[in-house]
Design an enzyme around this catalytic site. Sequence first.
Site, short mmCIF file in Angstrom:
data_model
loop_
_atom_site.label_atom_id
_atom_site.label_comp_id
_atom_site.label_asym_id
_atom_site.label_seq_id
_atom_site.Cartn_x
_atom_site.Cartn_y
_atom_site.Cartn_z
N CYS A 85 0.84 -1.20 0.00
CA CYS A 85 0.00 0.00 0.00
C CYS A 85 0.87 1.26 0.00
O CYS A 85 1.55 1.54 -0.97
CB CYS A 85 -0.97 -0.06 1.18
SG CYS A 85 -2.36 1.07 1.02
N HIS A 193 -3.38 -5.74 1.21
CA HIS A 193 -2.69 -5.89 2.50
C HIS A 193 -2.63 -7.35 2.96
O HIS A 193 -3.54 -7.80 3.67
CB HIS A 193 -3.44 -5.11 3.57
CG HIS A 193 -3.30 -3.63 3.47
ND1 HIS A 193 -2.29 -2.94 4.09
CD2 HIS A 193 -4.05 -2.72 2.83
CE1 HIS A 193 -2.41 -1.65 3.83
NE2 HIS A 193 -3.47 -1.48 3.07
N GLU A 195 -0.82 -8.53 5.29
CA GLU A 195 -0.62 -8.58 6.74
C GLU A 195 -1.93 -8.41 7.51
O GLU A 195 -1.99 -8.73 8.69
CB GLU A 195 0.40 -7.51 7.18
CG GLU A 195 -0.13 -6.09 7.33
CD GLU A 195 -0.45 -5.41 6.00
OE1 GLU A 195 -0.15 -5.98 4.93
OE2 GLU A 195 -1.01 -4.29 6.04
#
EC number: 6.3.5.3
Lengths: 223, 79
Positions: A85, A193, A195
């Site tokens: 990002c 994302h 994570e």
Amino acid sequence: MKIGVVIFPGANCDADALYAVERIGAEPVELWHAEPDLKGVDAVILPGGFSYGDYLRPGAIARFSKVMRPLEEFARGGGPTLGVCNGFQVLTEARLLPGALLQNMSLRFVCRTVPVRVEHPDTPWSGACVPGEILHLPVAHNEGNYFAAEETIAQLEDEGRVIFRYLENPNGSRNDIAGICNAERNVVGMMPHPERVSDPLLGSEEGLKVLRSVLEFAGAKVH
Amino acid sequence: MSETLRRVRVLVRPKEGILDPQGEAVRRALPALGFGGVGSVHVGRLIELEVEDESQVEDMCRRLLANPTIEEYEWEVIG
């Protein structure tokens, strides 16, 4: 294996990234933006957020942080580097990856989970996936609309450097590009994302495949 | 000290042919307010700075103030 997570002022996914690194059984290392030291890590993640408030352009100021000098050296020397990002935006501003992230076509911040196809598993950040595998990853951005000159896009496609591709384009990016790599394939930038989907408690741990890839790449034992 | 500083105005805007969703949104909003006959709208950024050495401005634009991949810029000394 030590994996560094860069902390810029305004980052907001650094804790998630550190947690995800722990989840794959690697040692998370915090890398402070003002220290020109990578602390001997084997791989680096630039997490998402709003470094320096996105002032001027997302990533434009962060790219000149002290930590970026050793990081650029690390990346240019073949060190596995992942920008997620805002981290992707920083990598394009630093010219470690081509192109730029424009404002979303819709002019709206987009925040939802989208299906993303893994096009090429031959990078340190996609090797645990099979070609064509679909991952469901959250996106959360205002400037995720990947743009590059036509000849650059053609080159990325020809060289198999579009690593992640949206099945449902959330931002108007060229060729549905969600993530790319550099010519040497060690630097990857992606808008989704991984994570944020690193634990069943968060609804899914599909994102760990992206991060586990770097363990396989390094020949380390997968947790 | 400030009398040795020159005022510089930098104009940054999306390159020709680059999607400009802000400009497009403004273009669509104008007729809604009754302003007809608006062809195209582009939204850029105005940066004013004071510098001792204006020969550095070109480099400032290229390296930080604008992103040459997506933006073009022009600058002038205004005082």
